[in-house]
Design an enzyme around this catalytic site. Structure first.
Site, PDB file in Angstrom:
ATOM      1  N   SER A  83      -0.021   2.588   3.030  1.00 46.52           N
ATOM      2  CA  SER A  83      -0.750   2.329   1.786  1.00 46.52           C
ATOM      3  C   SER A  83      -0.239   3.219   0.658  1.00 46.52           C
ATOM      4  O   SER A  83      -0.204   2.814  -0.491  1.00 46.52           O
ATOM      5  CB  SER A  83      -2.232   2.640   1.953  1.00 46.52           C
ATOM      6  OG  SER A  83      -2.762   1.972   3.034  1.00 46.52           O
TER       7      SER A  83
ATOM      8  N   HIS B 109       2.042  -4.513   3.049  1.00 46.58           N
ATOM      9  CA  HIS B 109       0.771  -3.821   2.894  1.00 46.58           C
ATOM     10  C   HIS B 109      -0.380  -4.817   2.987  1.00 46.58           C
ATOM     11  O   HIS B 109      -0.702  -5.521   2.035  1.00 46.58           O
ATOM     12  CB  HIS B 109       0.744  -3.065   1.550  1.00 46.58           C
ATOM     13  CG  HIS B 109      -0.518  -2.303   1.345  1.00 46.58           C
ATOM     14  ND1 HIS B 109      -1.188  -2.255   0.154  1.00 46.58           N
ATOM     15  CD2 HIS B 109      -1.245  -1.556   2.213  1.00 46.58           C
ATOM     16  CE1 HIS B 109      -2.276  -1.511   0.292  1.00 46.58           C
ATOM     17  NE2 HIS B 109      -2.333  -1.083   1.529  1.00 46.58           N
TER      18      HIS B 109
ATOM     19  N   GLU C 210       0.656  -7.141  -0.092  1.00 42.45           N
ATOM     20  CA  GLU C 210       1.700  -6.667  -1.004  1.00 42.45           C
ATOM     21  C   GLU C 210       2.989  -6.559  -0.186  1.00 42.45           C
ATOM     22  O   GLU C 210       3.028  -5.847   0.828  1.00 42.45           O
ATOM     23  CB  GLU C 210       1.314  -5.310  -1.592  1.00 42.45           C
ATOM     24  CG  GLU C 210       0.186  -5.414  -2.615  1.00 42.45           C
ATOM     25  CD  GLU C 210      -0.252  -4.066  -3.178  1.00 42.45           C
ATOM     26  OE1 GLU C 210      -0.427  -3.959  -4.392  1.00 42.45           O
ATOM     27  OE2 GLU C 210      -0.426  -3.111  -2.389  1.00 42.45           O
TER      28      GLU C 210
ATOM     29  N   ASN D 127      -3.463  -0.179  -5.295  1.00 39.74           N
ATOM     30  CA  ASN D 127      -4.082   1.144  -5.219  1.00 39.74           C
ATOM     31  C   ASN D 127      -3.763   1.996  -6.443  1.00 39.74           C
ATOM     32  O   ASN D 127      -4.535   2.888  -6.797  1.00 39.74           O
ATOM     33  CB  ASN D 127      -3.669   1.856  -3.922  1.00 39.74           C
ATOM     34  CG  ASN D 127      -4.512   1.367  -2.747  1.00 39.74           C
ATOM     35  OD1 ASN D 127      -5.634   0.912  -2.933  1.00 39.74           O
ATOM     36  ND2 ASN D 127      -3.963   1.445  -1.537  1.00 39.74           N
TER      37      ASN D 127
END
Ligand code: T1G
Length: 661
Positions: free
Chosen positions: A410, A431, A443, A481
């Site tokens: 991540s 991801h 992702e 994120n």
């Protein structure tokens, strides 16, 4: 007999005295102006053609008709309009039977509903997904569907926009029969109809004897899921009106509502999302790269993430080898995967046979050497650079030279992980979002050395899982994120300046997020971000603004929902405002001599959106994200951003001329 062309995309040929009209408008046989005029011409032709007793209507390729051409929205209308074509079909003097060979969606479903009979092929589906585009059906769907299947089922289908497959379509009374050769069966049905009074859907009375409580329950179910959107409620109003209005009045009301919603910001946003989702998995110049066949997938680590990925791969027909560090851990992983499959069985997403087939394709092991069979290895172990680089170094010597290595990190730098291998061109980031068997977003990280063919294979694999890939470059936290951190930081700045968590959450929820950011943090747990902040403490810019409120909460053992307390308290599991949190916030403000001030919901949203957009703009400038739409797709599918607002980048573009609160 040769095909007779009626327009570029509509042609027909006579078979057994029936005129078989084929719509061939790739990729999805959308009802473009050319298709509409071709259909009208074909109807005109048959009206005076004695040799043809009936019409069968079908689609070329794997779709029946994918609906109105969404690309025509916003352009000047071109005659004939779809409602006209559909009324002509319903009123036609000879039988018209739909041979529904594939998806009949939106206007395609409306065409099928107006036909006098419907035969479905095994791959057929029916749906009125207009609410997903912020509109209501505009060519009779809300008026004809309830007449065929009743109010309750029509509210469910039109209000949710979900499609039904063959079996459910027959059970609902949408189809007259199933056939492996739907055109042949439709011709036979057309012969049966010839000379008899035709079944015109529009004149059927809506089945009256329905339980009002069931209607209300269906309505409540739809409305509960459509927070902040107007199309689902409008669609239900139109469906219910079939009990009171005749067809003509109902169609007029439907058309007026459709035209009003088509020009709404909600519809513009959802259309943007539709095209952005389809663009997100595309990389310029990559089409030519041939992708490798991925059948056997190895998953390393069978925690929550790894077992979710394994279930996603099994459910889409892959063989899975799940690797753990010991036999016991492997057995635990197998049990977790089986439990998740059982859950899918209970929720109806999987049949019992499907579950058994998945388990038969699963191998769990503690022997890394077993990974030699894998076409793709996805690592989902603890997010620590040393752990991951060690693992990749080891895997590199075991897996086949043509196997792809993917990391599910991540926050770590996948280039650093790839550097541990002899051939970093075969490394890519995948991801997934948790729970990985449910969340659509993935992702796909195009690392510095990822080969085009490896990227293309990863994209094809993710699409094959039925998921939504978004390509991004390397940066800490990738697209999602990174933006989440920025807006979380902004939310915490506002806390320090005078807002309360519940005020910020309420503003987000009123905007359309299913849950505010502090409630989300409590759900996810506060400890991972706390650990990261502690790791980063030494390298943090001392001049940068830093809000300590979250640290104070964590130090007090408030680690979120699991610990019973976080940004909120959870007595009996229910989220409640906690005066202790307010006291912590006030103490932090006092220590920094911040004079607290109040925030309106509009100001809260404007600041949060600006934080997202500024970070998004930086990601675009750095080439981490290729298009603003990619950022929108990530925030909508991974972080609860309301789709009917189009995503942060779209919303900012729409509102750029409006003054901020
Ligand atoms: N109009 C224009 N383009 C469309 C389209 C449409 N309706 N549907 C798909 N495309 C394009 C899409 O952008 C992509 O393009 C390519 O086709 C393949 O799509 C009057 C108002 C049919 C189940 O909402 O659900 O009818 O990226 O990747 O996975 O009441 O497409 O290749 O350039 O999705 O095989 C209602 C939307 C319209 C159906 C096929 N209809 N489409 O899925 O392919 S409103 C819909 C889908 C309406 C009436 C109203 C799916 C699909 P590109 P894809 P797929």
């Amino acid at each position: 007999m040769a095909d007779i062309p009626f327009s570029k995309s509509v042609s027909a040929r006579l078979r057994d005295g029936v005129f078989v009209v084929v719509i061939d408008n790739p990729p999805v046989n959308a009802l473009s102006a050319d298709v509409r005029s071709g259909l009208m011409a074909a109807l005109d032709h048959v009206a005076s053609l004695d040799a043809a007793t009936a019409i069968v209507l079908t689609g070329a390729g794997s779709t029946f008709i994918g609906g109105a051409d969404i690309k025509e929205f916003g352009k000047p209308p071109v005659e004939p309009m779809l409602p006209e074509v559909i009324e002509r079909i319903e009123a036609f003097g000879k039988p018209v039977v739909a041979a529904v060979n594939g998806a009949a969606l939106g206007g395609g479903c409306e065409v099928a509903l107006a036909c006098h009979g419907r035969i479905v092929g095994e791959e057929a589906s029916f749906g009125l997904p207009e609410v997903k585009l912020g509109i209501v059906p505009g060519a009779g769907g809300t008026q004809r569907l309830p007449r065929l299947i009743g109010l309750v089922a029509a509210i469910d289908l039109i209000g949710s926009g979900r499609a039904v497959k063959t079996g459910e379509a027959v059970a609902l009374g949408l189809a007259d029969g199933i056939a492996t050769d739907p055109v042949g069966a439709a011709i036979a049905l057309a012969h049966e109809f010839t000379g008899k009074p035709l079944r015109r859907t529009g004149v059927i009375c809506v089945p009256p004897a329905e339980d009002p409580a069931a209607v209300s329950a269906a309505e409540a179910k739809v409305l509960a899921k459509s927070r902040g959107q107007s199309a689902p409620a409008e669609a239900i109003r139109l469906v219910k009106a079939t009990g009171e209005l005749d067809l003509r009045q109902g169609l007029a009301e439907e058309r007026a509502t459709f035209l009003r919603l088509r020009d709404s910001s909600e519809s513009a946003a959802l259309r943007h999302v539709f095209f952005a989702e389809r663009a997100a998995g595309k990389v310029e110049g990559l089409d030519k790269a041939s992708s490798r066949r991925i059948q056997t997938v190895a998953v390393v680590g069978t925690g929550l993430m790894g077992s979710g990925i394994a279930v996603a791969a099994l459910s889409s027909g892959h063989s899975v080898i799940a690797l753990e560090q010991s036999q016991e851990a492997a057995a635990g992983g197998k049990a977790r995967i089986a439990q998740t499959l059982d859950k899918s069985l209970r929720s109806g997403r999987l049949t019992a046979d499907g579950r058994d087939e998945c388990l038969a394709r699963l191998q769990t092991t503690a022997e890394a050497e077993d990974l030699v069979k894998a076409d793709l290895v996805i690592e989902a172990v603890f997010d620590d650079l040393t752990v991951k680089t060690d693992l990749f170094r080891r895997l590199d010597g075991i897996v086949r030279a043509d196997a792809i290595l993917a990391t599910n990190t991540s926050y770590l730098n996948p280039d650093a992980i790839a550097a541990a291998t002899v051939d970093p061109s075969r490394v890519v980031g995948l991801h997934f979002f948790s729970p990985a068997n449910v969340m659509r977003l993935v992702e796909v990280v195009d690392c510095a050395k990822t080969a085009p063919e490896v990227l293309a294979s990863a994209l094809a694999f993710v699409k094959g899982l039925g998921k939504l890939p978004v390509v991004c470059g390397v940066t800490e936290g990738f697209i999602g994120n990174t933006i989440f951190s920025a807006y979380r930081r902004e939310a915490e700045f506002m806390l320090e300046d005078g807002a309360l968590p519940q005020e910020i959450d309420a503003a987000l929820e009123a905007y359309g997020f299913p849950m505010g950011i502090f409630a989300v943090n409590d759900m996810a747990g506060l400890e991972i971000a706390w650990a990261r902040r502690k790791r980063q403490a030494a390298t943090r810019d001392p001049a940068a603004r830093y809000v300590e409120i979250a640290d104070r909460l964590c130090e007090a053992g408030r680690l979120g929902h699991k610990s019973g307390r976080g940004w909120y308290a959870y007595p009996d599991g229910k989220r409640t405002i906690d005066p202790e949190v307010t006291a912590v916030i006030e103490a932090v403000r006092a220590a920094k001599n911040i004079a607290s001030r109040s925030f309106t919901p509009a100001e809260i949203m404007s600041r949060l959106l600006k934080a997202m957009v500024d970070e998004g703009t930086a990601l675009l400038a750095d080439g981490v994200a290729a298009r603003p739409g990619d950022i929108d797709v990530v925030m909508i599918n991974g972080y609860g951003f309301p789709a009917h607002r189009g995503g942060p980048m779209f919303a900012a573009e729409q509102n750029k001329d409006q003054p901020h609160a």
